[in-house]
Write an enzyme that holds these catalytic residues in place. Structure first.
Site, PDB file in Angstrom:
ATOM      1  N   LYS A  40       1.559  -5.428   3.858  1.00  0.00           N
ATOM      2  CA  LYS A  40       2.749  -4.914   3.164  1.00  0.00           C
ATOM      3  C   LYS A  40       2.829  -3.403   3.367  1.00  0.00           C
ATOM      4  CE  LYS A  40       0.030  -4.636  -1.113  1.00  0.00           C
ATOM      5  NZ  LYS A  40      -0.309  -5.357  -2.353  1.00  0.00           N
ATOM      6  N   TYR A 263       8.710  28.889  -0.625  1.00  0.00           N
ATOM      7  CA  TYR A 263       9.525  29.002  -1.835  1.00  0.00           C
ATOM      8  C   TYR A 263       8.796  29.786  -2.911  1.00  0.00           C
ATOM      9  CZ  TYR A 263      12.592  25.570   0.253  1.00  0.00           C
ATOM     10  OH  TYR A 263      13.461  24.927   1.106  1.00  0.00           O
TER      11      TYR A 263
HETATM   12  C1  PLP Z   1      -1.620  -5.718  -2.255  1.00  0.00           C
HETATM   13  C2  PLP Z   1      -2.207  -6.992  -2.675  1.00  0.00           C
HETATM   14  C3  PLP Z   1      -3.481  -7.359  -2.200  1.00  0.00           C
HETATM   15  C4  PLP Z   1      -4.347  -6.459  -1.357  1.00  0.00           C
HETATM   16  O1  PLP Z   1      -4.888  -5.461  -2.180  1.00  0.00           O
HETATM   17  P1  PLP Z   1      -6.062  -4.501  -1.658  1.00  0.00           P
HETATM   18  O2  PLP Z   1      -6.573  -3.871  -2.881  1.00  0.00           O
HETATM   19  O3  PLP Z   1      -5.443  -3.532  -0.727  1.00  0.00           O
HETATM   20  O4  PLP Z   1      -7.045  -5.382  -0.986  1.00  0.00           O
HETATM   21  C5  PLP Z   1      -3.957  -8.619  -2.555  1.00  0.00           C
HETATM   22  N1  PLP Z   1      -3.233  -9.438  -3.350  1.00  0.00           N
HETATM   23  C6  PLP Z   1      -2.025  -9.101  -3.821  1.00  0.00           C
HETATM   24  C7  PLP Z   1      -1.285 -10.065  -4.688  1.00  0.00           C
HETATM   25  C8  PLP Z   1      -1.472  -7.873  -3.513  1.00  0.00           C
HETATM   26  O5  PLP Z   1      -0.287  -7.529  -4.009  1.00  0.00           O
END
Ligand code: PLP
Length: 371
Positions: A40, A263
């Site tokens: 993701k 800035y």
């Molecule tokens: C993002 C996510 C993961 C992976 O998490 P990490 O801490 O990066 O391993 C696993 N399960 C779900 C449901 C997630 O949203």
């Protein structure tokens, strides 16, 4: 054009390290546990489409994304890859799930019925994994008798395969983990007694799959771990950071003692100083609050970021770099070797976690891949 590197500011992803990390994970869990790497947020900044083939070659069962749009982007590039959506997809977009054979997280019978109807019309079977809330209270329903009945009914819906069930640990402590895991197994046991079996059961993310082997069930969902981010603290796995973030000096300025820059002239030269302008800023995903804390590494020397960080540029004090020249490489995030700041240190300086540091590196910096 956008795929070509026409800018000094770029993210380099070492696919050999990604492969190494995936192989370590595969070896750690053995053949009985499926691995669903999480890509993701554009593969935590690494470029989801580009890293997907390496992960598939290393035996990924699914590639997990958060949203439908992320799934469709990957589908376009790799039509045959099995994709899993961890998040909720609103009913009005479910036809995309069926058309593209994506596996969807579900937590309501009503939605499963819609998927079943769509799949029936298309002559397909929609695959779903049920989300169980065991305490995180983010997505899914608590393991009540009502939800058990609802899940039982999901199994009766035609043209739907209830392929899996999963939950997410809050990692609040050992006792809390045990409680969550207990709720999960009790619920699945009750359904199994009613003839409902799941091909995949999963609850472990990166930290859990290393620290708590007893929670691996028959599938794990590592995200951070595949990119070499170390969050575990009980177990051990020598994963390596895959990503580095680099740029090059655009221009040099010489400031007299007492002169300000950027800035508000918020930083004033404490001595006669040589200042490098660097072509990255907060719109590239660099934390704006790195001001007065961050540094880049030029010729192996740490050069502090000085003054307010702008949207597209920032300045570093390079007075101590011998022979400094425009065009010299500046390492923003390295792997920690050669005086570079690694992601771990960056997250501490910016007051956030490692995942945020890498996930916020936006599309703008070009990606290049070492194979
Ligand atoms: C993002 C996510 C993961 C992976 O998490 P990490 O801490 O990066 O391993 C696993 N399960 C779900 C449901 C997630 O949203």
């Amino acid at each position: 054009m956008t795929n070509e590197i026409v800018r000094d500011t770029r993210v380099t992803v070492d696919l050999r390290r990604l492969k190494h990390n995936m192989q370590l994970i595969r070896e750690m869990v053995g053949d009985d546990v499926a691995v669903m790497p999480v890509i993701k947020a554009n593969g935590y900044g690494h470029g989801a489409v580009a890293i997907a083939p390496t992960l598939m070659e290393c035996g990924a069962t699914y590639l997990a994304v958060a949203t439908l749009s992320e799934a469709l982007d990957i589908k376009e590039a790799h039509p045959d890859y099995p994709l899993f959506i961890l998040g909720h997809t609103p009913d009005r977009f479910l036809h995309y799930i069926v058309e593209n054979d994506i596996t969807q997280t579900v937590f309501s019978l009503a939605q499963v019925r819609i998927l079943g109807d769509l799949a029936k019309k298309a002559g397909k079977t929609a695959k779903v994994h049920v989300k169980l809330d065991t305490g995180f209270h983010r997505l899914g329903c608590m393991p009540t008798p009502e939800y058990e009945e609802e899940v039982y009914q999901m199994f009766q819906v035609e043209n739907v395969e209830v392929e899996g069930i999963f939950s997410h640990l809050a990692l609040a402590g050992e006792a809390e983990n045990e409680q969550q895991f207990g709720l999960f197994t009790d619920f699945t046991d009750r359904l199994k007694q009613r003839g409902c079996t799941f091909r995949y059961e999963h609850i472990a993310d990166s930290i859990a799959c290393v620290d708590y082997p007893q929670y691996r069930l028959n599938m794990i969902r590592p995200g951070a771990l595949i990119y070499g981010m170390i969050g575990f603290h009980i177990g051990h796995l020598p994963v390596e950071q895959c990503l580095t973030f680099r740029t090059a000096i655009s221009q040099l300025h010489t400031l007299e003692e007492g002169e300000g820059l950027s800035y508000d002239y918020a930083w004033k030269a404490p001595r006669k100083s040589v200042i490098a302008t660097l072509p990255f800023g907060y719109a590239d995903g660099y934390p704006r609050n790195m001001r007065d804390k961050g540094y880049v590494t030029i010729q192996g020397i740490k050069c502090p970021i000085v003054g307010v960080i702008c949207m597209d540029q920032c300045m570093a004090d390079v007075t101590d770099v011998p022979g400094v020249q425009p065009g010299m490489e500046a390492i923003v995030y390295g792997d920690g070797s050669g005086n570079t700041m690694n992601i771990q240190e960056a997250s501490q300086l910016a007051g956030t976690n490692k995942n945020e540091i890498i996930a916020r590196i936006l599309e703008r910096p070009a990606r290049e891949y070492i194979r």
